[in-house]
Design an enzyme around this catalytic site. Structure first.
Site, mmCIF file in Angstrom:
data_model
loop_
_atom_site.group_PDB
_atom_site.id
_atom_site.type_symbol
_atom_site.label_atom_id
_atom_site.label_comp_id
_atom_site.label_asym_id
_atom_site.label_seq_id
_atom_site.Cartn_x
_atom_site.Cartn_y
_atom_site.Cartn_z
ATOM 1 N N LYS A 1 65.023 43.917 4.447
ATOM 2 C CA LYS A 1 66.430 43.569 4.686
ATOM 3 C C LYS A 1 67.364 44.536 3.939
ATOM 4 O O LYS A 1 66.910 45.314 3.081
ATOM 5 C CB LYS A 1 66.659 42.121 4.238
ATOM 6 N N TYR B 1 68.184 35.946 15.028
ATOM 7 C CA TYR B 1 68.087 34.690 14.275
ATOM 8 C C TYR B 1 68.593 33.477 15.082
ATOM 9 O O TYR B 1 69.000 32.484 14.482
ATOM 10 C CB TYR B 1 68.870 34.807 12.969
ATOM 11 N N ASN C 1 66.737 37.919 0.243
ATOM 12 C CA ASN C 1 65.344 37.732 -0.181
ATOM 13 C C ASN C 1 64.416 38.872 0.265
ATOM 14 O O ASN C 1 63.221 38.687 0.446
ATOM 15 C CB ASN C 1 64.830 36.354 0.263
ATOM 16 N N HIS D 1 61.682 39.841 5.638
ATOM 17 C CA HIS D 1 61.470 38.788 6.640
ATOM 18 C C HIS D 1 60.089 38.998 7.231
ATOM 19 O O HIS D 1 59.652 40.142 7.400
ATOM 20 C CB HIS D 1 62.513 38.873 7.762
ATOM 21 N N GLU E 1 59.751 38.359 18.171
ATOM 22 C CA GLU E 1 60.404 39.250 17.198
ATOM 23 C C GLU E 1 59.963 40.710 17.372
ATOM 24 O O GLU E 1 60.774 41.625 17.248
ATOM 25 C CB GLU E 1 60.124 38.753 15.777
HETATM 26 P P1 CMP Z 1 64.083 34.628 6.664
HETATM 27 O O1 CMP Z 1 62.652 34.462 6.377
HETATM 28 O O2 CMP Z 1 64.539 35.935 7.215
HETATM 29 O O3 CMP Z 1 64.571 33.468 7.662
HETATM 30 C C1 CMP Z 1 65.889 32.990 7.699
HETATM 31 C C2 CMP Z 1 66.737 33.532 6.605
HETATM 32 O O4 CMP Z 1 67.914 32.810 6.331
HETATM 33 C C3 CMP Z 1 65.971 33.478 5.290
HETATM 34 O O5 CMP Z 1 64.905 34.393 5.295
HETATM 35 C C4 CMP Z 1 67.083 33.764 4.297
HETATM 36 O O6 CMP Z 1 67.395 35.139 4.227
HETATM 37 C C5 CMP Z 1 68.284 33.060 4.969
HETATM 38 N N1 CMP Z 1 68.667 31.796 4.327
HETATM 39 C C6 CMP Z 1 69.837 31.592 3.688
HETATM 40 N N2 CMP Z 1 69.922 30.341 3.239
HETATM 41 C C7 CMP Z 1 68.799 29.706 3.608
HETATM 42 C C8 CMP Z 1 68.304 28.389 3.423
HETATM 43 N N3 CMP Z 1 69.008 27.433 2.789
HETATM 44 N N4 CMP Z 1 67.095 28.094 3.922
HETATM 45 C C9 CMP Z 1 66.367 29.041 4.595
HETATM 46 N N5 CMP Z 1 66.793 30.308 4.793
HETATM 47 C C10 CMP Z 1 68.003 30.648 4.309
#
Ligand code: CMP
Length: 139
Positions: free
Chosen positions: A9, A49, A112, A115, A126
């Site tokens: 990311k 998403y 984070n 992904h 995806e």
């Molecule tokens: P990802 O695994 O890419 O899937 C959805 C993304 O939403 C997650 O990682 C985070 O980057 C983002 N995100 C932000 N807030 C939340 C939350 N409360 N719960 C889950 N995903 C979140």
């Protein structure tokens, strides 16, 4: 043999950990079957998403995902969906195990670093979102 989509990311790219993330994949025996660096538009981020469109974090997440370049990869290996998720650690880095990518590099639950697809059906969607068959190598 299984395939999954991985994204480094914008926060991971900005932190200069592209190589570190890829090293962890390769050390684990995962093969990279396709890779490119791109910057998403808001529309593209929303499409990717779409499953999260009703979630309160959707607008912020799609803004974040367009905030800078990302690295998208197709990973290949035995049980690579689960294997990649193990290397990434929990979505919330505070719950991620020691030694995982998110534990080591995430800033908060949104930023984070990586992904990874969570199931074969999502992996197929995806991967197809970013790559056509000619762009994916058999490893
Ligand atoms: P990802 O695994 O890419 O899937 C959805 C993304 O939403 C997650 O990682 C985070 O980057 C983002 N995100 C932000 N807030 C939340 C939350 N409360 N719960 C889950 N995903 C979140």
């Amino acid at each position: 043999m299984e395939r999954t989509l991985s994204i480094i990311k914008p926060d991971g790219v900005a932190k200069n950990v592209i190589g570190e993330v890829i090293k962890r994949f390769e050390t684990d025996g995962i093969k990279i079957a396709a890779m490119k660096m791109i910057q998403l538009t808001k529309t593209q981020a929303k499409g990717f998403y779409a499953v999260h469109k009703e979630r309160p974090f959707f607008d912020s997440l799609t803004d974040f995902m367009t905030s800078g370049p990302i690295v998208v990869m197709v990973l290949e290996g035995e049980d690579v969906i689960a294997g990649n998720r193990k290397l990434m650690g929990a979505t919330n880095f505070e719950e991620a195990k020691e030694g995982t990518i998110r534990k080591d590099y995430a800033t908060n639950i949104e930023k984070n670093v990586v992904h990874g697809s969570d199931a074969p059906e999502t992996a197929a969607f995806e991967i197809g979102y970013f790559f056509n068959d000619l762009e994916i190598q058999r490893r």
